[in-house]
Motif scaffolding. Structure first.
Motif, PDB file in Angstrom:
ATOM      1  N   LYS A   9       2.015  20.740  -4.669  1.00  0.00           N
ATOM      2  CA  LYS A   9       1.937  20.831  -2.889  1.00  0.00           C
ATOM      3  C   LYS A   9       1.146  19.603  -2.551  1.00  0.00           C
ATOM      4  CE  LYS A   9      -0.583  24.351  -3.770  1.00  0.00           C
ATOM      5  NZ  LYS A   9      -1.611  25.224  -3.997  1.00  0.00           N
ATOM      6  N   LEU A  10       1.393  19.284  -1.265  1.00  0.00           N
ATOM      7  CA  LEU A  10       0.650  18.143  -0.779  1.00  0.00           C
ATOM      8  C   LEU A  10      -0.700  18.106  -1.252  1.00  0.00           C
ATOM      9  CD1 LEU A  10       0.935  15.433   0.741  1.00  0.00           C
ATOM     10  CD2 LEU A  10       0.629  16.929   2.880  1.00  0.00           C
ATOM     11  N   GLU A  11      -1.382  19.092  -1.091  1.00  0.00           N
ATOM     12  CA  GLU A  11      -2.927  19.155  -1.388  1.00  0.00           C
ATOM     13  C   GLU A  11      -3.242  18.943  -2.727  1.00  0.00           C
ATOM     14  OE1 GLU A  11      -0.971  21.801   0.152  1.00  0.00           O
ATOM     15  OE2 GLU A  11      -1.876  21.485   2.200  1.00  0.00           O
ATOM     16  N   ASP A  12      -2.210  18.762  -3.646  1.00  0.00           N
ATOM     17  CA  ASP A  12      -2.519  18.537  -5.062  1.00  0.00           C
ATOM     18  C   ASP A  12      -2.663  17.018  -5.279  1.00  0.00           C
ATOM     19  OD1 ASP A  12      -2.490  21.330  -5.736  1.00  0.00           O
ATOM     20  OD2 ASP A  12      -0.247  21.271  -6.288  1.00  0.00           O
ATOM     21  N   ILE A  13      -2.080  16.186  -4.333  1.00  0.00           N
ATOM     22  CA  ILE A  13      -2.054  14.803  -4.459  1.00  0.00           C
ATOM     23  C   ILE A  13      -3.549  14.364  -4.459  1.00  0.00           C
ATOM     24  CG2 ILE A  13      -0.963  12.875  -3.578  1.00  0.00           C
ATOM     25  CD1 ILE A  13       1.264  14.504  -2.655  1.00  0.00           C
ATOM     26  N   PRO A  14      -3.980  13.546  -5.328  1.00  0.00           N
ATOM     27  CA  PRO A  14      -5.367  12.861  -5.180  1.00  0.00           C
ATOM     28  C   PRO A  14      -5.450  12.125  -4.053  1.00  0.00           C
ATOM     29  CG  PRO A  14      -4.322  12.501  -7.388  1.00  0.00           C
ATOM     30  CD  PRO A  14      -3.085  12.943  -6.679  1.00  0.00           C
ATOM     31  N   ILE A  15      -4.460  11.356  -3.511  1.00  0.00           N
ATOM     32  CA  ILE A  15      -4.687  10.680  -2.284  1.00  0.00           C
ATOM     33  C   ILE A  15      -4.698  11.365  -1.064  1.00  0.00           C
ATOM     34  CG2 ILE A  15      -3.414   8.662  -3.383  1.00  0.00           C
ATOM     35  CD1 ILE A  15      -1.189   9.157  -1.568  1.00  0.00           C
ATOM     36  N   ALA A  16      -4.391  12.748  -1.063  1.00  0.00           N
ATOM     37  CA  ALA A  16      -4.309  13.515   0.301  1.00  0.00           C
ATOM     38  C   ALA A  16      -5.697  13.289   0.951  1.00  0.00           C
ATOM     39  CB  ALA A  16      -4.023  15.160  -0.088  1.00  0.00           C
ATOM     40  N   ASP A  17      -6.625  13.162   0.599  1.00  0.00           N
ATOM     41  CA  ASP A  17      -7.914  12.817   1.524  1.00  0.00           C
ATOM     42  C   ASP A  17      -7.710  11.540   2.255  1.00  0.00           C
ATOM     43  OD1 ASP A  17      -9.041  15.331   0.783  1.00  0.00           O
ATOM     44  OD2 ASP A  17     -10.599  14.321  -0.804  1.00  0.00           O
ATOM     45  N   PHE A  18      -7.490  10.752   1.362  1.00  0.00           N
ATOM     46  CA  PHE A  18      -6.864   9.201   2.275  1.00  0.00           C
ATOM     47  C   PHE A  18      -5.967   9.383   3.436  1.00  0.00           C
ATOM     48  CE2 PHE A  18      -4.192   5.670   2.488  1.00  0.00           C
ATOM     49  CZ  PHE A  18      -4.916   4.834   2.914  1.00  0.00           C
ATOM     50  N   VAL A  19      -4.986  10.241   2.970  1.00  0.00           N
ATOM     51  CA  VAL A  19      -4.006  10.501   4.084  1.00  0.00           C
ATOM     52  C   VAL A  19      -4.387  11.177   5.319  1.00  0.00           C
ATOM     53  CG1 VAL A  19      -1.750  11.498   4.530  1.00  0.00           C
ATOM     54  CG2 VAL A  19      -2.275  10.242   2.292  1.00  0.00           C
ATOM     55  N   TYR A  20      -5.254  11.964   4.869  1.00  0.00           N
ATOM     56  CA  TYR A  20      -5.870  12.961   6.129  1.00  0.00           C
ATOM     57  C   TYR A  20      -6.848  12.204   6.737  1.00  0.00           C
ATOM     58  CZ  TYR A  20      -3.846  17.128   3.975  1.00  0.00           C
ATOM     59  OH  TYR A  20      -2.866  18.011   3.367  1.00  0.00           O
ATOM     60  N   GLN A  21      -7.555  11.215   6.105  1.00  0.00           N
ATOM     61  CA  GLN A  21      -8.384  10.334   6.621  1.00  0.00           C
ATOM     62  C   GLN A  21      -7.778   9.578   7.620  1.00  0.00           C
ATOM     63  OE1 GLN A  21     -10.377   7.416   4.316  1.00  0.00           O
ATOM     64  NE2 GLN A  21     -11.372   6.592   6.221  1.00  0.00           N
ATOM     65  N   LYS A  25       2.264   6.335  -6.990  1.00  0.00           N
ATOM     66  CA  LYS A  25       1.334   7.360  -7.373  1.00  0.00           C
ATOM     67  C   LYS A  25       1.838   8.821  -7.441  1.00  0.00           C
ATOM     68  CE  LYS A  25      -2.143   5.125  -8.784  1.00  0.00           C
ATOM     69  NZ  LYS A  25      -2.587   5.239 -10.446  1.00  0.00           N
ATOM     70  N   ILE A  26       2.456   9.408  -6.183  1.00  0.00           N
ATOM     71  CA  ILE A  26       2.452  10.789  -6.228  1.00  0.00           C
ATOM     72  C   ILE A  26       3.952  11.039  -7.071  1.00  0.00           C
ATOM     73  CG2 ILE A  26       1.592  10.959  -3.896  1.00  0.00           C
ATOM     74  CD1 ILE A  26       4.064  10.858  -2.259  1.00  0.00           C
ATOM     75  N   THR A  27       4.819  10.007  -7.225  1.00  0.00           N
ATOM     76  CA  THR A  27       6.235  10.388  -7.615  1.00  0.00           C
ATOM     77  C   THR A  27       6.237  10.113  -9.309  1.00  0.00           C
ATOM     78  OG1 THR A  27       7.036   8.156  -7.243  1.00  0.00           O
ATOM     79  CG2 THR A  27       7.358   9.765  -5.522  1.00  0.00           C
ATOM     80  N   LEU A  41       0.792  -1.383   0.137  1.00  0.00           N
ATOM     81  CA  LEU A  41      -0.170  -0.076  -0.053  1.00  0.00           C
ATOM     82  C   LEU A  41       0.861   1.420  -0.081  1.00  0.00           C
ATOM     83  CD1 LEU A  41      -2.694   1.603   0.196  1.00  0.00           C
ATOM     84  CD2 LEU A  41      -2.601   1.408   2.802  1.00  0.00           C
ATOM     85  N   THR A  42       1.912   1.171   0.752  1.00  0.00           N
ATOM     86  CA  THR A  42       2.841   2.247   0.737  1.00  0.00           C
ATOM     87  C   THR A  42       3.448   2.439  -0.402  1.00  0.00           C
ATOM     88  OG1 THR A  42       2.944   2.037   3.290  1.00  0.00           O
ATOM     89  CG2 THR A  42       4.702   3.414   2.300  1.00  0.00           C
ATOM     90  N   GLU A  43       3.960   1.646  -0.931  1.00  0.00           N
ATOM     91  CA  GLU A  43       4.580   1.577  -2.301  1.00  0.00           C
ATOM     92  C   GLU A  43       3.790   2.151  -3.517  1.00  0.00           C
ATOM     93  OE1 GLU A  43       7.209  -1.477  -5.137  1.00  0.00           O
ATOM     94  OE2 GLU A  43       5.703  -2.203  -3.751  1.00  0.00           O
ATOM     95  N   PHE A  44       2.316   1.604  -3.342  1.00  0.00           N
ATOM     96  CA  PHE A  44       1.683   2.104  -4.354  1.00  0.00           C
ATOM     97  C   PHE A  44       1.177   3.642  -4.108  1.00  0.00           C
ATOM     98  CE2 PHE A  44      -2.814   3.211  -5.328  1.00  0.00           C
ATOM     99  CZ  PHE A  44      -2.982   2.397  -6.558  1.00  0.00           C
ATOM    100  N   LEU A  45       1.086   3.974  -3.081  1.00  0.00           N
ATOM    101  CA  LEU A  45       1.129   5.256  -2.933  1.00  0.00           C
ATOM    102  C   LEU A  45       2.119   6.326  -3.170  1.00  0.00           C
ATOM    103  CD1 LEU A  45      -0.940   5.318   0.796  1.00  0.00           C
ATOM    104  CD2 LEU A  45      -1.788   5.661  -1.540  1.00  0.00           C
ATOM    105  N   PHE A  46       3.520   5.655  -2.966  1.00  0.00           N
ATOM    106  CA  PHE A  46       4.529   6.645  -3.194  1.00  0.00           C
ATOM    107  C   PHE A  46       4.775   6.456  -4.594  1.00  0.00           C
ATOM    108  CE2 PHE A  46       7.080   5.710   0.892  1.00  0.00           C
ATOM    109  CZ  PHE A  46       6.363   6.593   1.377  1.00  0.00           C
TER     110      PHE A  46
END
Length: 87
Positions: free
Chosen positions: A48-60, A38-40, A31-36
């Motif tokens: 910005k961090l807020e531009d990352i589509p997974i930001a809501d998931f991370v904030y959750q 996606k953002i890279t 999961l961590t690898e998948f998220l990394f």
């Protein structure tokens, strides 16, 4: 080739992430690898961090504010795409 790293997270965040990963049929490491990945994969898209589509998931996970929902079919598709890229 897999490489090990050490990361530190809040224990509650880790527990929630483990439950989420298990519900998706993957390990916390994948999961961590998948998220990394996606953002890279397109760094110019995420200035910005807020531009990352997974930001809501991370904030959750971190703040328990957002409810992140996806359609099961598209999630399976993304998971399949990820596993295919690992071959």
């Amino acid at each position: 080739m897999d490489t090990k790293i050490t990361l530190s997270f809040d224990q509650e965040v880790i527990e929630k992430a483990k439950v989420y990963a298990a519900s998706q049929g993957i390990s916390l490491s994948r999961l961590t690898e998948f998220l990394f990945e996606k953002i890279t994969s397109n760094p110019k898209s995420y200035e910005k961090l807020e531009d990352i589509p997974i930001a809501d998931f991370v904030y959750q996970l971190a703040e328990e504010q957002a409810v992140y929902k996806t359609k099961a079919k598209s999630l399976r598709s993304m998971k399949s795409e990820f596993y295919e890229s690992r071959k």
